[in-house]
Design an enzyme around this catalytic site. Sequence first.
Site, PDB file in Angstrom:
ATOM      1  N   LYS A   1      -3.616   2.650   6.829  1.00  0.00           N
ATOM      2  CA  LYS A   1      -3.047   1.324   7.090  1.00  0.00           C
ATOM      3  C   LYS A   1      -2.881   1.095   8.603  1.00  0.00           C
ATOM      4  O   LYS A   1      -3.024   2.041   9.399  1.00  0.00           O
ATOM      5  CB  LYS A   1      -1.696   1.222   6.361  1.00  0.00           C
ATOM      6  CG  LYS A   1      -1.821   1.273   4.828  1.00  0.00           C
ATOM      7  CD  LYS A   1      -0.457   1.051   4.193  1.00  0.00           C
ATOM      8  CE  LYS A   1      -0.514   1.128   2.688  1.00  0.00           C
ATOM      9  NZ  LYS A   1       0.816   0.826   2.074  1.00  0.00           N
TER      10      LYS A   1
ATOM     11  N   THR B   1       5.680   6.606  -2.794  1.00  0.00           N
ATOM     12  CA  THR B   1       5.557   5.370  -2.010  1.00  0.00           C
ATOM     13  C   THR B   1       6.488   5.340  -0.801  1.00  0.00           C
ATOM     14  O   THR B   1       6.086   4.964   0.287  1.00  0.00           O
ATOM     15  CB  THR B   1       5.828   4.160  -2.930  1.00  0.00           C
ATOM     16  OG1 THR B   1       4.902   4.210  -4.025  1.00  0.00           O
ATOM     17  CG2 THR B   1       5.659   2.851  -2.178  1.00  0.00           C
TER      18      THR B   1
ATOM     19  N   ARG C   1      -3.597  10.659  -4.685  1.00  0.00           N
ATOM     20  CA  ARG C   1      -2.213  10.177  -4.830  1.00  0.00           C
ATOM     21  C   ARG C   1      -1.226  11.325  -4.618  1.00  0.00           C
ATOM     22  O   ARG C   1      -0.184  11.151  -3.992  1.00  0.00           O
ATOM     23  CB  ARG C   1      -1.992   9.560  -6.226  1.00  0.00           C
ATOM     24  CG  ARG C   1      -2.719   8.256  -6.458  1.00  0.00           C
ATOM     25  CD  ARG C   1      -2.162   7.101  -5.675  1.00  0.00           C
ATOM     26  NE  ARG C   1      -0.802   6.763  -6.007  1.00  0.00           N
ATOM     27  CZ  ARG C   1      -0.219   5.600  -5.686  1.00  0.00           C
ATOM     28  NH1 ARG C   1      -0.897   4.658  -5.027  1.00  0.00           N
ATOM     29  NH2 ARG C   1       1.032   5.363  -5.986  1.00  0.00           N
TER      30      ARG C   1
ATOM     31  N   HIS D   1      -2.948   3.992   1.933  1.00  0.00           N
ATOM     32  CA  HIS D   1      -3.081   3.445   0.579  1.00  0.00           C
ATOM     33  C   HIS D   1      -4.097   4.290  -0.189  1.00  0.00           C
ATOM     34  O   HIS D   1      -5.100   4.712   0.374  1.00  0.00           O
ATOM     35  CB  HIS D   1      -3.593   1.997   0.624  1.00  0.00           C
ATOM     36  CG  HIS D   1      -4.007   1.495  -0.728  1.00  0.00           C
ATOM     37  ND1 HIS D   1      -3.119   0.916  -1.607  1.00  0.00           N
ATOM     38  CD2 HIS D   1      -5.202   1.560  -1.381  1.00  0.00           C
ATOM     39  CE1 HIS D   1      -3.756   0.636  -2.731  1.00  0.00           C
ATOM     40  NE2 HIS D   1      -5.024   1.005  -2.626  1.00  0.00           N
TER      41      HIS D   1
ATOM     42  N   TYR E   1      -3.641  -6.830  -2.911  1.00  0.00           N
ATOM     43  CA  TYR E   1      -2.270  -6.621  -3.382  1.00  0.00           C
ATOM     44  C   TYR E   1      -1.874  -7.620  -4.473  1.00  0.00           C
ATOM     45  O   TYR E   1      -0.689  -7.852  -4.691  1.00  0.00           O
ATOM     46  CB  TYR E   1      -1.296  -6.675  -2.203  1.00  0.00           C
ATOM     47  CG  TYR E   1      -1.251  -5.379  -1.395  1.00  0.00           C
ATOM     48  CD1 TYR E   1      -1.044  -4.149  -2.023  1.00  0.00           C
ATOM     49  CD2 TYR E   1      -1.379  -5.386  -0.009  1.00  0.00           C
ATOM     50  CE1 TYR E   1      -0.989  -2.964  -1.297  1.00  0.00           C
ATOM     51  CE2 TYR E   1      -1.317  -4.194   0.725  1.00  0.00           C
ATOM     52  CZ  TYR E   1      -1.126  -3.002   0.078  1.00  0.00           C
ATOM     53  OH  TYR E   1      -1.060  -1.821   0.796  1.00  0.00           O
TER      54      TYR E   1
ATOM     55  N   ASN F   1       3.983   2.995   5.458  1.00  0.00           N
ATOM     56  CA  ASN F   1       3.821   4.303   4.823  1.00  0.00           C
ATOM     57  C   ASN F   1       2.400   4.867   4.955  1.00  0.00           C
ATOM     58  O   ASN F   1       1.946   5.654   4.130  1.00  0.00           O
ATOM     59  CB  ASN F   1       4.296   4.270   3.366  1.00  0.00           C
ATOM     60  CG  ASN F   1       3.538   3.281   2.516  1.00  0.00           C
ATOM     61  OD1 ASN F   1       2.567   2.684   2.969  1.00  0.00           O
ATOM     62  ND2 ASN F   1       3.961   3.122   1.274  1.00  0.00           N
TER      63      ASN F   1
ATOM     64  N   ARG G   1       2.482  11.111   3.411  1.00  0.00           N
ATOM     65  CA  ARG G   1       3.646  10.266   3.718  1.00  0.00           C
ATOM     66  C   ARG G   1       4.863  11.108   4.068  1.00  0.00           C
ATOM     67  O   ARG G   1       5.653  10.755   4.950  1.00  0.00           O
ATOM     68  CB  ARG G   1       3.939   9.343   2.530  1.00  0.00           C
ATOM     69  CG  ARG G   1       2.936   8.185   2.417  1.00  0.00           C
ATOM     70  CD  ARG G   1       3.006   7.526   1.054  1.00  0.00           C
ATOM     71  NE  ARG G   1       2.260   6.268   0.983  1.00  0.00           N
ATOM     72  CZ  ARG G   1       2.038   5.614  -0.137  1.00  0.00           C
ATOM     73  NH1 ARG G   1       2.474   6.098  -1.297  1.00  0.00           N
ATOM     74  NH2 ARG G   1       1.371   4.471  -0.128  1.00  0.00           N
TER      75      ARG G   1
ATOM     76  N   PHE H   1       8.661  -8.654  -1.733  1.00  0.00           N
ATOM     77  CA  PHE H   1       8.122  -8.121  -0.489  1.00  0.00           C
ATOM     78  C   PHE H   1       6.645  -8.473  -0.273  1.00  0.00           C
ATOM     79  O   PHE H   1       6.014  -7.998   0.673  1.00  0.00           O
ATOM     80  CB  PHE H   1       8.300  -6.595  -0.424  1.00  0.00           C
ATOM     81  CG  PHE H   1       7.700  -5.835  -1.579  1.00  0.00           C
ATOM     82  CD1 PHE H   1       6.353  -5.469  -1.581  1.00  0.00           C
ATOM     83  CD2 PHE H   1       8.480  -5.472  -2.683  1.00  0.00           C
ATOM     84  CE1 PHE H   1       5.788  -4.771  -2.647  1.00  0.00           C
ATOM     85  CE2 PHE H   1       7.930  -4.775  -3.752  1.00  0.00           C
ATOM     86  CZ  PHE H   1       6.572  -4.411  -3.735  1.00  0.00           C
TER      87      PHE H   1
HETATM   88  P1  DAT Z   1       1.814   2.593  -3.470  1.00  0.00           P
HETATM   89  O1  DAT Z   1       1.343   2.151  -2.103  1.00  0.00           O
HETATM   90  O2  DAT Z   1       2.448   3.951  -3.440  1.00  0.00           O
HETATM   91  O3  DAT Z   1       0.756   2.464  -4.523  1.00  0.00           O
HETATM   92  P2  DAT Z   1       2.969   0.171  -4.591  1.00  0.00           P
HETATM   93  O4  DAT Z   1       1.608  -0.155  -5.103  1.00  0.00           O
HETATM   94  O5  DAT Z   1       4.111   0.123  -5.552  1.00  0.00           O
HETATM   95  O6  DAT Z   1       2.997   1.599  -3.876  1.00  0.00           O
HETATM   96  O7  DAT Z   1       3.337  -0.826  -3.406  1.00  0.00           O
HETATM   97  C1  DAT Z   1       2.361  -1.205  -2.456  1.00  0.00           C
HETATM   98  C2  DAT Z   1       2.986  -1.180  -1.083  1.00  0.00           C
HETATM   99  O8  DAT Z   1       4.027  -2.140  -0.997  1.00  0.00           O
HETATM  100  C3  DAT Z   1       3.664   0.149  -0.732  1.00  0.00           C
HETATM  101  O9  DAT Z   1       2.742   1.066  -0.181  1.00  0.00           O
HETATM  102  C4  DAT Z   1       4.714  -0.261   0.244  1.00  0.00           C
HETATM  103  C5  DAT Z   1       5.109  -1.654  -0.201  1.00  0.00           C
HETATM  104  N1  DAT Z   1       6.310  -1.642  -1.042  1.00  0.00           N
HETATM  105  C6  DAT Z   1       6.443  -1.135  -2.286  1.00  0.00           C
HETATM  106  N2  DAT Z   1       7.668  -1.321  -2.776  1.00  0.00           N
HETATM  107  C7  DAT Z   1       8.351  -1.970  -1.800  1.00  0.00           C
HETATM  108  C8  DAT Z   1       9.687  -2.467  -1.678  1.00  0.00           C
HETATM  109  N3  DAT Z   1      10.572  -2.316  -2.666  1.00  0.00           N
HETATM  110  N4  DAT Z   1      10.030  -3.062  -0.517  1.00  0.00           N
HETATM  111  C9  DAT Z   1       9.139  -3.228   0.485  1.00  0.00           C
HETATM  112  N5  DAT Z   1       7.870  -2.814   0.433  1.00  0.00           N
HETATM  113  C10 DAT Z   1       7.479  -2.188  -0.690  1.00  0.00           C
HETATM  114 MG    MG Z   2      -0.136   0.850  -5.443  1.00  0.00          MG
END
Ligand code: DAT
Ligand code: MG
Length: 157
Positions: A13, A95, A89, A119, A53, A116, A106, A61
């Site tokens: 990222k 996350t 993963r 991806h 996304y 973080n 991470r 968010f």
């Molecule tokens: P991951 O990236 O582990 O697959 P995710 O798909 O649930 O996690 O979320 C995508 C991204 O969104 C994640 O890398 C960081 C951000 N994110 C997730 N939950 C969040 C939250 N509660 N507040 C702010 N950003 C968040």
């Molecule tokens: Mg995800």
Amino acid sequence: MSHHDERTFVMVKPDGVQRGLVGEIIGRLEERGLKLAAAKFMQIDQDLAEQHYGEHEDKPFFDELVAFITSGPVMAMVWEGADATRQVRQMMGTTDPKEAQPGTIRGDLGLDLGQNVIHGSDHEDEGANEREIELFFDEDELVDYERADEPWVYEDA
Ligand code: DAT
Ligand code: MG
């Protein structure tokens, strides 16, 4: 396709690029025995970010997430190997970097949920790897080759 040809989408990222972590992250994946199948250093536009996304569009968010992922260049990649999606993963860690285990990307390299570093396609979301690869790469951008050390990574290679 052999059992070690699973492909997954991985992206360093904007925070990881700005912090000079591209090489570190590629190095970890390479050393694990995963094989790089495609890579593109690029800037994500609004439209691609919203598609990528899409599953989060109703989350509070979402706007912040799209703004972050479009805020600077990313290193988009396809990595291939046995159980690649789930293995990446696990290497990424949870996350929120504050909860991620030391030893994970991470957990070693981040401290903030919103930044973080990496991806990777979600192995619990059926077909997410293929969908994300298709979103970022044309079929002819995926390179099929053998890595010289494959017989030393896989017993049956
Ligand atoms: P991951 O990236 O582990 O697959 P995710 O798909 O649930 O996690 O979320 C995508 C991204 O969104 C994640 O890398 C960081 C951000 N994110 C997730 N939950 C969040 C939250 N509660 N507040 C702010 N950003 C968040
Ligand atoms: Mg995800």
